[in-house]
Scaffold this motif. Structure first.
Motif, mmCIF file in Angstrom:
data_model
loop_
_atom_site.group_PDB
_atom_site.id
_atom_site.type_symbol
_atom_site.label_atom_id
_atom_site.label_comp_id
_atom_site.label_asym_id
_atom_site.label_seq_id
_atom_site.Cartn_x
_atom_site.Cartn_y
_atom_site.Cartn_z
ATOM 1 N N GLU A 85 0.832 -1.198 0.000
ATOM 2 C CA GLU A 85 0.000 0.000 0.000
ATOM 3 C C GLU A 85 0.869 1.250 0.000
ATOM 4 O O GLU A 85 2.006 1.237 0.484
ATOM 5 C CB GLU A 85 -0.908 0.022 1.231
ATOM 6 C CG GLU A 85 -1.917 -1.106 1.254
ATOM 7 C CD GLU A 85 -2.814 -1.051 2.472
ATOM 8 O OE1 GLU A 85 -2.700 -0.093 3.272
ATOM 9 O OE2 GLU A 85 -3.636 -1.972 2.628
ATOM 10 N N VAL A 86 0.310 2.341 -0.518
ATOM 11 C CA VAL A 86 1.014 3.618 -0.545
ATOM 12 C C VAL A 86 0.669 4.402 0.718
ATOM 13 O O VAL A 86 -0.497 4.496 1.106
ATOM 14 C CB VAL A 86 0.615 4.444 -1.790
ATOM 15 C CG1 VAL A 86 1.280 5.804 -1.783
ATOM 16 C CG2 VAL A 86 0.969 3.681 -3.059
ATOM 17 N N HIS A 87 1.702 4.945 1.359
ATOM 18 C CA HIS A 87 1.551 5.769 2.564
ATOM 19 C C HIS A 87 2.387 7.025 2.398
ATOM 20 O O HIS A 87 3.310 7.058 1.590
ATOM 21 C CB HIS A 87 2.037 5.007 3.803
ATOM 22 C CG HIS A 87 1.282 3.750 4.063
ATOM 23 N ND1 HIS A 87 0.144 3.714 4.827
ATOM 24 C CD2 HIS A 87 1.496 2.477 3.653
ATOM 25 C CE1 HIS A 87 -0.309 2.477 4.881
ATOM 26 N NE2 HIS A 87 0.492 1.701 4.170
ATOM 27 N N GLN A 88 2.102 8.046 3.181
ATOM 28 C CA GLN A 88 2.905 9.265 3.226
ATOM 29 C C GLN A 88 3.804 9.195 4.460
ATOM 30 O O GLN A 88 3.327 8.860 5.547
ATOM 31 C CB GLN A 88 2.009 10.502 3.318
ATOM 32 C CG GLN A 88 1.181 10.757 2.077
ATOM 33 C CD GLN A 88 2.015 11.240 0.915
ATOM 34 O OE1 GLN A 88 1.939 10.680 -0.157
ATOM 35 N NE2 GLN A 88 2.805 12.258 1.104
ATOM 36 N N ALA A 89 5.073 9.521 4.290
ATOM 37 C CA ALA A 89 6.016 9.450 5.408
ATOM 38 C C ALA A 89 7.029 10.581 5.313
ATOM 39 O O ALA A 89 7.360 11.064 4.226
ATOM 40 C CB ALA A 89 6.749 8.105 5.389
#
Length: 136
Positions: A85-89
């Motif tokens: 999954e794509v996440h913001q970090a």
């Protein structure tokens, strides 16, 4: 919030006890490099392997101090792939001036051992941190 580590902060003993280690993640459009300190730099054809952490504001403030933000490293909010999954970090990357001044340098044995141990926690090797299609 999430933080993507790729250097000394991959090591459990270096991170705040308040941080929760989530595991391997991929930072697209960046390439990992080892100078005197680890770095990731923007590269549209690259992707770098690191460790994703869940952190809070207090941990982020401590990381800002440790990383010399915003003078030595700058901090950017980027997409990372974690468990499909794509996440913001948050990601720290050397300022262009510091990266240029450190070209040709090598890390201390202690620093390299710490980074190597950090990645080994998840069965990863620093020898292949830019080769990891199986994590996306």
């Amino acid at each position: 919030m999430l933080y993507f580590a790729y250097g000394m902060n991959t090591n459990n003993t270096q991170m705040s006890p308040r941080a929760q280690r989530l595991g391997p993640a991929v930072l697209p459009n960046y390439t990992w490099e080892m100078l005197m300190f680890a770095n990731v730099y923007a590269d549209p054809s690259g992707s770098a392997l690191g460790i994703l952490w869940e952190i809070d504001e207090e941990v982020l403030a401590g990381l800002d101090r440790r990383e010399g933000y915003p003078v030595f490293y700058t901090r950017v909010f980027e997409e990372v792939f974690y468990q499909g999954e794509v996440h913001q970090a948050w990601v720290y990357t050397m300022t262009p001036e510091n990266r240029a001044s450190l070209q040709g340098t090598v890390p201390s044995k202690h620093y390299l051992d710490s980074v190597t141990e950090g990645f080994a926690t998840d069965g990863l090797s620093v020898a292949n941190l830019n080769e990891h299609s199986n994590f996306i």
